[in-house]
Write a protein that holds these residues in place. Structure first.
Motif, PDB file in Angstrom:
ATOM      1  N   LEU A 215       0.826  -1.206   0.000  1.00  0.00           N
ATOM      2  CA  LEU A 215       0.000   0.000   0.000  1.00  0.00           C
ATOM      3  C   LEU A 215       0.862   1.260   0.000  1.00  0.00           C
ATOM      4  O   LEU A 215       0.571   2.225  -0.705  1.00  0.00           O
ATOM      5  CB  LEU A 215      -0.944  -0.001   1.208  1.00  0.00           C
ATOM      6  N   PHE A 216       1.930   1.235   0.785  1.00  0.00           N
ATOM      7  CA  PHE A 216       2.841   2.373   0.830  1.00  0.00           C
ATOM      8  C   PHE A 216       3.453   2.620  -0.546  1.00  0.00           C
ATOM      9  O   PHE A 216       3.547   3.759  -1.013  1.00  0.00           O
ATOM     10  CB  PHE A 216       3.937   2.119   1.872  1.00  0.00           C
ATOM     11  N   GLY A 217       3.873   1.543  -1.221  1.00  0.00           N
ATOM     12  CA  GLY A 217       4.441   1.673  -2.560  1.00  0.00           C
ATOM     13  C   GLY A 217       3.444   2.224  -3.558  1.00  0.00           C
ATOM     14  O   GLY A 217       3.782   3.072  -4.385  1.00  0.00           O
ATOM     15  N   LEU A 218       2.200   1.753  -3.494  1.00  0.00           N
ATOM     16  CA  LEU A 218       1.168   2.262  -4.399  1.00  0.00           C
ATOM     17  C   LEU A 218       0.885   3.730  -4.155  1.00  0.00           C
ATOM     18  O   LEU A 218       0.703   4.510  -5.099  1.00  0.00           O
ATOM     19  CB  LEU A 218      -0.119   1.445  -4.241  1.00  0.00           C
ATOM     20  N   ILE A 219       0.854   4.125  -2.900  1.00  0.00           N
ATOM     21  CA  ILE A 219       0.610   5.538  -2.572  1.00  0.00           C
ATOM     22  C   ILE A 219       1.756   6.401  -3.089  1.00  0.00           C
ATOM     23  O   ILE A 219       1.535   7.475  -3.653  1.00  0.00           O
ATOM     24  CB  ILE A 219       0.399   5.719  -1.061  1.00  0.00           C
ATOM     25  N   ARG A 220       3.002   5.932  -2.924  1.00  0.00           N
ATOM     26  CA  ARG A 220       4.148   6.693  -3.422  1.00  0.00           C
ATOM     27  C   ARG A 220       4.093   6.842  -4.934  1.00  0.00           C
ATOM     28  O   ARG A 220       4.391   7.907  -5.477  1.00  0.00           O
ATOM     29  CB  ARG A 220       5.457   6.012  -3.025  1.00  0.00           C
ATOM     30  N   LEU A 221       3.729   5.762  -5.642  1.00  0.00           N
ATOM     31  CA  LEU A 221       3.621   5.844  -7.094  1.00  0.00           C
ATOM     32  C   LEU A 221       2.536   6.822  -7.520  1.00  0.00           C
ATOM     33  O   LEU A 221       2.715   7.591  -8.473  1.00  0.00           O
ATOM     34  CB  LEU A 221       3.324   4.464  -7.682  1.00  0.00           C
ATOM     35  N   ASP A 222       1.416   6.807  -6.817  1.00  0.00           N
ATOM     36  CA  ASP A 222       0.322   7.716  -7.145  1.00  0.00           C
ATOM     37  C   ASP A 222       0.740   9.166  -6.931  1.00  0.00           C
ATOM     38  O   ASP A 222       0.453  10.033  -7.761  1.00  0.00           O
ATOM     39  CB  ASP A 222      -0.905   7.371  -6.311  1.00  0.00           C
ATOM     40  N   ILE A 223       1.423   9.422  -5.836  1.00  0.00           N
ATOM     41  CA  ILE A 223       1.887  10.784  -5.554  1.00  0.00           C
ATOM     42  C   ILE A 223       2.890  11.226  -6.610  1.00  0.00           C
ATOM     43  O   ILE A 223       2.837  12.360  -7.106  1.00  0.00           O
ATOM     44  CB  ILE A 223       2.489  10.875  -4.139  1.00  0.00           C
ATOM     45  N   LYS A 224       3.800  10.333  -7.001  1.00  0.00           N
ATOM     46  CA  LYS A 224       4.792  10.679  -8.012  1.00  0.00           C
ATOM     47  C   LYS A 224       4.126  10.948  -9.357  1.00  0.00           C
ATOM     48  O   LYS A 224       4.495  11.890 -10.064  1.00  0.00           O
ATOM     49  CB  LYS A 224       5.811   9.544  -8.154  1.00  0.00           C
TER      50      LYS A 224
END
Length: 73
Positions: free
Chosen positions: A34-43
């Protein structure tokens, strides 16, 4: 950590430790995913915003360089 806290899942003997260990690793993987997905979305949002800003700046620069028609049609 499980041995220090004495946490057991479903069963009160050594099998509870094993089940709790697998559950702990599974939950950690879910959180990291989930943390990785959130980081990708923010990027992705940041990149889209940067591209839109560059496009707007190019349009402004192009509009500033256009000659004025002095109200003639």
């Amino acid at each position: 950590m499980l041995a220090l806290t004495g946490y057991k899942l479903l069963i009160d003997d050594w099998r509870g430790y094993i089940i709790a260990g697998f559950a702990l690793v599974w939950i950690a993987n879910v959180y990291m995913s989930l943390f990785g997905l959130i980081r990708l979305d923010i990027k992705e949002e940041r990149l889209i915003t940067d591209l839109n800003e560059k496009k707007l700046n190019r349009q402004k620069a192009a509009d500033d360089n256009k000659p004025l028609d002095n109200g003639k049609l």
